[in-house]
Design a protein around this motif. Structure first.
Motif, mmCIF file in Angstrom:
data_model
loop_
_atom_site.group_PDB
_atom_site.id
_atom_site.type_symbol
_atom_site.label_atom_id
_atom_site.label_comp_id
_atom_site.label_asym_id
_atom_site.label_seq_id
_atom_site.Cartn_x
_atom_site.Cartn_y
_atom_site.Cartn_z
ATOM 1 N N THR A 244 46.572 60.298 45.219
ATOM 2 C CA THR A 244 45.574 59.308 45.496
ATOM 3 C C THR A 244 44.835 58.956 46.641
ATOM 4 N N SER A 245 46.383 58.783 47.085
ATOM 5 C CA SER A 245 45.927 57.385 48.742
ATOM 6 C C SER A 245 45.920 58.569 50.021
ATOM 7 N N PHE A 246 47.114 59.739 49.432
ATOM 8 C CA PHE A 246 47.380 60.513 50.460
ATOM 9 C C PHE A 246 46.052 61.544 50.692
ATOM 10 N N TYR A 247 45.462 61.279 49.697
ATOM 11 C CA TYR A 247 43.774 61.977 50.005
ATOM 12 C C TYR A 247 42.665 61.427 51.063
ATOM 13 N N GLN A 248 42.976 60.525 51.410
ATOM 14 C CA GLN A 248 42.220 59.431 51.876
ATOM 15 C C GLN A 248 42.678 59.760 53.119
ATOM 16 N N HIS B 200 44.901 75.727 55.798
ATOM 17 C CA HIS B 200 44.443 76.815 55.708
ATOM 18 C C HIS B 200 45.112 77.848 54.668
ATOM 19 N N GLY B 201 44.416 78.965 54.450
ATOM 20 C CA GLY B 201 45.408 79.903 53.625
ATOM 21 C C GLY B 201 45.736 79.948 52.194
ATOM 22 N N ALA B 202 45.998 81.188 51.460
ATOM 23 C CA ALA B 202 45.700 81.463 50.246
ATOM 24 C C ALA B 202 47.556 80.352 50.159
ATOM 25 N N ALA B 203 48.542 81.333 50.929
ATOM 26 C CA ALA B 203 50.153 81.731 50.848
ATOM 27 C C ALA B 203 50.579 79.721 51.663
ATOM 28 N N HIS B 204 49.624 79.245 52.554
ATOM 29 C CA HIS B 204 49.941 77.807 53.016
ATOM 30 C C HIS B 204 49.315 76.689 52.156
ATOM 31 N N ALA B 205 48.877 77.206 51.377
ATOM 32 C CA ALA B 205 47.787 76.384 50.180
ATOM 33 C C ALA B 205 48.590 76.133 48.563
ATOM 34 N N LYS B 206 48.838 77.345 48.631
ATOM 35 C CA LYS B 206 49.903 77.077 47.087
ATOM 36 C C LYS B 206 50.764 76.752 47.460
ATOM 37 N N SER C 99 55.157 72.822 46.849
ATOM 38 C CA SER C 99 55.935 71.366 46.737
ATOM 39 C C SER C 99 55.055 70.417 46.407
ATOM 40 N N ALA C 100 54.130 69.863 46.566
ATOM 41 C CA ALA C 100 53.664 68.660 45.848
ATOM 42 C C ALA C 100 54.003 68.306 44.460
ATOM 43 N N LEU C 101 53.422 69.151 43.671
ATOM 44 C CA LEU C 101 53.999 69.122 42.331
ATOM 45 C C LEU C 101 55.815 68.788 41.798
ATOM 46 N N LEU C 102 56.100 69.606 42.687
ATOM 47 C CA LEU C 102 57.527 69.987 42.522
ATOM 48 C C LEU C 102 58.066 68.128 42.900
ATOM 49 N N ALA C 103 57.621 67.185 43.948
ATOM 50 C CA ALA C 103 57.955 66.045 44.448
ATOM 51 C C ALA C 103 57.462 65.481 43.833
ATOM 52 N N LEU C 104 56.210 65.672 42.998
ATOM 53 C CA LEU C 104 55.526 64.304 41.814
ATOM 54 C C LEU C 104 56.571 64.392 40.187
ATOM 55 N N GLY C 105 57.651 65.741 40.283
ATOM 56 C CA GLY C 105 58.079 65.904 38.931
ATOM 57 C C GLY C 105 57.637 66.702 38.056
ATOM 58 N N TYR C 106 56.862 68.098 38.110
ATOM 59 C CA TYR C 106 55.955 68.783 37.181
ATOM 60 C C TYR C 106 57.299 69.782 37.136
ATOM 61 N N LYS C 107 57.910 70.243 36.051
ATOM 62 C CA LYS C 107 58.638 71.443 36.463
ATOM 63 C C LYS C 107 57.654 72.554 36.946
ATOM 64 N N ASP D 97 39.777 80.142 49.594
ATOM 65 C CA ASP D 97 39.393 79.386 50.976
ATOM 66 C C ASP D 97 39.429 77.714 50.930
ATOM 67 N N MET D 98 40.441 77.341 49.302
ATOM 68 C CA MET D 98 40.842 76.377 49.084
ATOM 69 C C MET D 98 41.727 75.807 49.611
ATOM 70 N N THR D 99 42.280 74.210 50.433
ATOM 71 C CA THR D 99 42.269 73.735 51.204
ATOM 72 C C THR D 99 44.188 73.013 49.962
ATOM 73 N N SER D 100 45.190 72.810 50.561
ATOM 74 C CA SER D 100 46.195 72.531 49.308
ATOM 75 C C SER D 100 46.202 71.096 48.985
ATOM 76 N N GLU D 101 45.260 70.688 49.764
ATOM 77 C CA GLU D 101 45.282 69.494 48.803
ATOM 78 C C GLU D 101 44.097 69.415 47.864
ATOM 79 N N GLN D 102 42.815 70.484 47.449
ATOM 80 C CA GLN D 102 41.791 70.583 46.726
ATOM 81 C C GLN D 102 42.661 71.576 45.898
ATOM 82 N N VAL D 103 44.083 72.292 46.599
ATOM 83 C CA VAL D 103 44.188 72.839 44.668
ATOM 84 C C VAL D 103 44.974 71.814 44.680
#
Length: 208
Positions: A33-37, A159-165, A170-178, A193-199
């Motif tokens: 939530t802070s990272f988005y800002q 930008h780009g599917a591979a980078h965004a995904k 990586s972010a979700l794993l760092a936050l504790g998701y399996k 065309d979604m950015t990594s933040e949007q994903v």
């Protein structure tokens, strides 16, 4: 205690950033939530911080404002909640939404957060309800009666599917998701065309 960092944002790898302050680079982990800002890489950033010293590490956790930091500090005082889990909680829902859940004893939504089982959720309500009632009265940012709001994404990352995904995973794993859970939800929410933040945001939203 390091309470505030002001410098040039030189790297954003959610949920971490690297900020250059007069030639010294500070690694800081933030709730999403802070990272988005955060501003764009290369721009000046002001991050309110909480410094954690452990036997094996010295860690900086960052926040977009003092209100979220205050909530983080209340969270880590709760039994069984460390800084990483506190960051995960504040990534899965806004600080205002978390206060709303605790004050309304909304266990159903709290247990959707990774690392928060029913016992932990119940303990958070018992231990934090009185404290958060006082916090909400003292800070207008914690209006517990307001409808939940989502943080707007103003700055894109990669930008780009591979980078965004990949960055979202990586972010979700760092936050504790399996891994399996993270990969599944990213596949479900990703659109062209979604950015990594949007994903990341849509993934977290769909799991809460």
């Amino acid at each position: 205690m390091i309470g505030r960092i002001r410098g040039t944002l030189i790297a954003k790898i959610p949920p971490e950033v690297l900020v250059d302050v007069n030639g010294v680079g500070y690694e800081i982990q933030l709730p999403m939530t802070s990272f988005y800002q955060l501003p764009n890489v290369g721009d000046e950033a002001i991050i309110y911080t909480h410094f954690v010293v452990r036997e094996d590490a010295q860690l900086l956790f960052g926040f977009s404002d003092t209100s979220e930091r205050a909530l983080f500090r209340e969270l880590i005082k709760a039994n069984g909640v460390g800084p990483k889990l506190a960051c995960t909680i504040l990534s899965g829902m806004s600080a205002q939404d978390f206060v709303h859940c605790v004050l309304n004893e909304d266990i159903t939504n709290l247990v959707k957060l990774p690392g928060v089982g029913k016992k932990t959720a119940e303990r958070l309500v018992v231990e934090l309800k009185d404290k958060l009632e006082k916090l909400s009265k003292a800070d207008a940012n914690f209006d517990a009666g307001a409808a939940p709001t989502m943080v707007d994404i103003k700055k894109p990352l990669l930008h780009g599917a591979a980078h965004a995904k990949d960055e979202a995973l990586s972010a979700l794993l760092a936050l504790g998701y399996k891994p399996a859970q993270a990969e599944k939800v990213i596949k479900q929410v990703y659109k062209e065309d979604m950015t990594s933040e949007q994903v990341i945001r849509e993934s977290l939203k769909s799991m809460v």
